[in-house]
Design a protein around this motif. Structure first.
Motif, PDB file in Angstrom:
ATOM      1  N   MET A 272       3.852  18.446 -21.878  1.00 32.55           N
ATOM      2  CA  MET A 272       2.651  18.931 -22.244  1.00 32.55           C
ATOM      3  C   MET A 272       1.755  17.738 -23.037  1.00 32.55           C
ATOM      4  O   MET A 272       0.653  17.973 -22.390  1.00 32.55           O
ATOM      5  CB  MET A 272       2.982  20.037 -23.390  1.00 32.55           C
ATOM      6  N   LYS A 273       2.283  16.934 -23.877  1.00 40.31           N
ATOM      7  CA  LYS A 273       1.498  16.002 -24.498  1.00 40.31           C
ATOM      8  C   LYS A 273       0.899  14.938 -23.366  1.00 40.31           C
ATOM      9  O   LYS A 273      -0.283  14.597 -23.431  1.00 40.31           O
ATOM     10  CB  LYS A 273       2.353  15.214 -25.472  1.00 40.31           C
ATOM     11  N   ARG A 274       1.767  14.598 -22.340  1.00 42.45           N
ATOM     12  CA  ARG A 274       1.374  13.848 -21.317  1.00 42.45           C
ATOM     13  C   ARG A 274       0.734  14.388 -19.999  1.00 42.45           C
ATOM     14  O   ARG A 274      -0.254  13.585 -19.910  1.00 42.45           O
ATOM     15  CB  ARG A 274       2.666  13.072 -20.767  1.00 42.45           C
ATOM     16  N   ASN A 275       0.909  15.438 -19.682  1.00 47.03           N
ATOM     17  CA  ASN A 275       0.229  16.131 -18.550  1.00 47.03           C
ATOM     18  C   ASN A 275      -0.794  17.155 -18.935  1.00 47.03           C
ATOM     19  O   ASN A 275      -1.569  17.516 -17.941  1.00 47.03           O
ATOM     20  CB  ASN A 275       1.296  16.628 -17.789  1.00 47.03           C
ATOM     21  N   HIS A 276      -0.674  18.041 -19.995  1.00 48.21           N
ATOM     22  CA  HIS A 276      -1.497  18.891 -20.401  1.00 48.21           C
ATOM     23  C   HIS A 276      -2.067  18.870 -21.724  1.00 48.21           C
ATOM     24  O   HIS A 276      -1.924  19.838 -22.629  1.00 48.21           O
ATOM     25  CB  HIS A 276      -0.903  20.401 -20.045  1.00 48.21           C
ATOM     26  N   PRO A 277      -2.702  17.771 -22.268  1.00 48.90           N
ATOM     27  CA  PRO A 277      -2.952  17.591 -23.578  1.00 48.90           C
ATOM     28  C   PRO A 277      -3.842  18.736 -24.052  1.00 48.90           C
ATOM     29  O   PRO A 277      -4.044  18.899 -25.261  1.00 48.90           O
ATOM     30  CB  PRO A 277      -3.525  16.135 -23.621  1.00 48.90           C
ATOM     31  N   ASP A 278      -4.773  19.586 -23.114  1.00 44.59           N
ATOM     32  CA  ASP A 278      -5.742  20.333 -23.630  1.00 44.59           C
ATOM     33  C   ASP A 278      -5.380  21.621 -23.575  1.00 44.59           C
ATOM     34  O   ASP A 278      -5.872  22.726 -24.413  1.00 44.59           O
ATOM     35  CB  ASP A 278      -6.959  20.308 -22.676  1.00 44.59           C
ATOM     36  N   LYS A 279      -4.127  21.758 -23.341  1.00 47.21           N
ATOM     37  CA  LYS A 279      -3.358  23.093 -23.418  1.00 47.21           C
ATOM     38  C   LYS A 279      -2.647  23.435 -24.697  1.00 47.21           C
ATOM     39  O   LYS A 279      -2.113  22.536 -25.038  1.00 47.21           O
ATOM     40  CB  LYS A 279      -2.585  23.568 -22.278  1.00 47.21           C
ATOM     41  N   GLU A 280      -2.662  24.693 -25.126  1.00 48.05           N
ATOM     42  CA  GLU A 280      -1.617  24.862 -26.358  1.00 48.05           C
ATOM     43  C   GLU A 280      -0.235  25.140 -25.914  1.00 48.05           C
ATOM     44  O   GLU A 280      -0.004  25.673 -24.816  1.00 48.05           O
ATOM     45  CB  GLU A 280      -2.270  26.296 -26.896  1.00 48.05           C
ATOM     46  N   VAL A 281       0.609  24.460 -26.782  1.00 46.96           N
ATOM     47  CA  VAL A 281       1.865  24.564 -26.618  1.00 46.96           C
ATOM     48  C   VAL A 281       2.536  25.728 -27.157  1.00 46.96           C
ATOM     49  O   VAL A 281       2.239  26.553 -28.008  1.00 46.96           O
ATOM     50  CB  VAL A 281       2.952  23.427 -26.935  1.00 46.96           C
ATOM     51  N   LEU A 282       3.693  26.248 -26.668  1.00 47.72           N
ATOM     52  CA  LEU A 282       4.474  27.319 -26.988  1.00 47.72           C
ATOM     53  C   LEU A 282       5.252  26.893 -28.221  1.00 47.72           C
ATOM     54  O   LEU A 282       5.544  25.828 -28.160  1.00 47.72           O
ATOM     55  CB  LEU A 282       5.581  27.983 -26.014  1.00 47.72           C
ATOM     56  N   THR A 283       5.596  27.828 -29.094  1.00 47.99           N
ATOM     57  CA  THR A 283       6.540  27.674 -30.005  1.00 47.99           C
ATOM     58  C   THR A 283       7.820  27.569 -29.556  1.00 47.99           C
ATOM     59  O   THR A 283       7.940  27.774 -28.476  1.00 47.99           O
ATOM     60  CB  THR A 283       6.366  28.686 -31.289  1.00 47.99           C
ATOM     61  N   ARG A 284       8.603  26.836 -30.484  1.00 46.66           N
ATOM     62  CA  ARG A 284      10.172  26.654 -30.171  1.00 46.66           C
ATOM     63  C   ARG A 284      10.665  28.067 -29.742  1.00 46.66           C
ATOM     64  O   ARG A 284      11.495  28.178 -28.447  1.00 46.66           O
ATOM     65  CB  ARG A 284      11.114  26.075 -31.240  1.00 46.66           C
ATOM     66  N   GLY A 285      10.635  28.995 -30.630  1.00 44.00           N
ATOM     67  CA  GLY A 285      10.832  30.502 -30.098  1.00 44.00           C
ATOM     68  C   GLY A 285      10.283  31.139 -28.856  1.00 44.00           C
ATOM     69  O   GLY A 285      11.081  31.687 -28.118  1.00 44.00           O
ATOM     70  N   GLU A 286       9.005  30.754 -28.675  1.00 39.21           N
ATOM     71  CA  GLU A 286       8.375  31.347 -27.323  1.00 39.21           C
ATOM     72  C   GLU A 286       8.792  30.437 -26.221  1.00 39.21           C
ATOM     73  O   GLU A 286       9.366  31.111 -25.090  1.00 39.21           O
ATOM     74  CB  GLU A 286       6.917  31.135 -27.411  1.00 39.21           C
ATOM     75  N   PHE A 287       9.284  29.278 -26.402  1.00 39.08           N
ATOM     76  CA  PHE A 287       9.767  28.484 -25.200  1.00 39.08           C
ATOM     77  C   PHE A 287      11.312  28.982 -24.821  1.00 39.08           C
ATOM     78  O   PHE A 287      11.427  29.071 -23.690  1.00 39.08           O
ATOM     79  CB  PHE A 287       9.759  26.845 -25.676  1.00 39.08           C
ATOM     80  N   PHE A 288      12.008  29.199 -25.804  1.00 38.41           N
ATOM     81  CA  PHE A 288      13.513  29.738 -25.460  1.00 38.41           C
ATOM     82  C   PHE A 288      13.454  31.009 -24.932  1.00 38.41           C
ATOM     83  O   PHE A 288      14.240  31.188 -23.975  1.00 38.41           O
ATOM     84  CB  PHE A 288      14.343  29.393 -26.337  1.00 38.41           C
ATOM     85  N   LYS A 289      12.514  31.953 -25.566  1.00 38.08           N
ATOM     86  CA  LYS A 289      12.343  33.363 -24.940  1.00 38.08           C
ATOM     87  C   LYS A 289      11.914  33.257 -23.317  1.00 38.08           C
ATOM     88  O   LYS A 289      12.547  33.722 -22.562  1.00 38.08           O
ATOM     89  CB  LYS A 289      11.383  34.214 -25.750  1.00 38.08           C
ATOM     90  N   GLU A 290      11.061  32.414 -23.181  1.00 36.85           N
ATOM     91  CA  GLU A 290      10.579  32.512 -21.725  1.00 36.85           C
ATOM     92  C   GLU A 290      11.617  31.521 -20.737  1.00 36.85           C
ATOM     93  O   GLU A 290      11.631  32.155 -19.900  1.00 36.85           O
ATOM     94  CB  GLU A 290       9.143  31.340 -21.824  1.00 36.85           C
ATOM     95  N   ALA A 291      12.288  30.747 -21.345  1.00 39.21           N
ATOM     96  CA  ALA A 291      13.513  29.962 -20.552  1.00 39.21           C
ATOM     97  C   ALA A 291      14.560  31.047 -20.239  1.00 39.21           C
ATOM     98  O   ALA A 291      14.907  31.156 -19.178  1.00 39.21           O
ATOM     99  CB  ALA A 291      13.936  28.947 -21.287  1.00 39.21           C
ATOM    100  N   VAL A 292      14.923  32.004 -21.156  1.00 35.87           N
ATOM    101  CA  VAL A 292      15.692  32.995 -20.873  1.00 35.87           C
ATOM    102  C   VAL A 292      15.470  33.845 -20.036  1.00 35.87           C
ATOM    103  O   VAL A 292      16.046  34.419 -19.051  1.00 35.87           O
ATOM    104  CB  VAL A 292      16.313  33.611 -22.474  1.00 35.87           C
ATOM    105  N   ASP A 293      14.070  34.385 -20.045  1.00 37.77           N
ATOM    106  CA  ASP A 293      13.439  35.291 -19.280  1.00 37.77           C
ATOM    107  C   ASP A 293      13.410  34.835 -17.872  1.00 37.77           C
ATOM    108  O   ASP A 293      13.916  35.553 -16.964  1.00 37.77           O
ATOM    109  CB  ASP A 293      12.182  35.835 -19.909  1.00 37.77           C
ATOM    110  N   ARG A 294      12.983  33.495 -17.667  1.00 39.38           N
ATOM    111  CA  ARG A 294      13.153  33.065 -16.469  1.00 39.38           C
ATOM    112  C   ARG A 294      14.414  32.738 -15.754  1.00 39.38           C
ATOM    113  O   ARG A 294      14.754  33.318 -14.609  1.00 39.38           O
ATOM    114  CB  ARG A 294      12.313  31.659 -16.471  1.00 39.38           C
ATOM    115  N   LYS A 295      15.320  32.700 -16.489  1.00 39.72           N
ATOM    116  CA  LYS A 295      16.846  32.064 -15.868  1.00 39.72           C
ATOM    117  C   LYS A 295      17.325  33.884 -15.587  1.00 39.72           C
ATOM    118  O   LYS A 295      18.194  33.819 -14.652  1.00 39.72           O
ATOM    119  CB  LYS A 295      17.662  31.707 -17.030  1.00 39.72           C
ATOM    120  N   TYR A 296      17.350  34.681 -16.339  1.00 37.31           N
ATOM    121  CA  TYR A 296      18.050  36.236 -16.101  1.00 37.31           C
ATOM    122  C   TYR A 296      16.974  37.040 -15.597  1.00 37.31           C
ATOM    123  O   TYR A 296      17.608  38.115 -14.927  1.00 37.31           O
ATOM    124  CB  TYR A 296      18.539  36.485 -17.368  1.00 37.31           C
ATOM    125  N   ASN A 297      15.597  36.763 -15.362  1.00 39.65           N
ATOM    126  CA  ASN A 297      14.913  38.151 -14.910  1.00 39.65           C
ATOM    127  C   ASN A 297      14.093  37.744 -13.831  1.00 39.65           C
ATOM    128  O   ASN A 297      13.066  37.941 -13.671  1.00 39.65           O
ATOM    129  CB  ASN A 297      13.880  38.627 -16.034  1.00 39.65           C
TER     130      ASN A 297
END
Length: 65
Positions: free
Chosen positions: A32-57
């Motif tokens: 995100m820092k390298r490719n999307h510096p203007d975008k807001e990053v997810l928190t650690r919790g949001e990131f892993f929730k999204e990763a789990v959702d993407r994996k199982y749903n």
């Protein structure tokens, strides 16, 4: 001692997270820092929730444990 524990955790994260199909939050932050510096990053919790959702749903098919 703390540095050894930190190093062990970082190594384990690099091994176990891909093993169970979860991406590394640190790699995400670097991307995100390298490719999307203007975008807001997810928190650690949001990131892993999204990763789990993407994996199982993906594609409307929900897996059960």
């Amino acid at each position: 001692m703390f540095e050894q524990i930190k190093a062990l955790y970082e190594k384990s994260e690099k091994f176990f997270h891909p093993l169970v199909g979860l991406s590394s939050y640190e790699k995400y932050l670097e991307h995100m820092k390298r490719n999307h510096p203007d975008k807001e990053v997810l928190t650690r919790g949001e990131f892993f929730k999204e990763a789990v959702d993407r994996k199982y749903n993906t594609g409307g098919f929900k897996k059960c444990c």
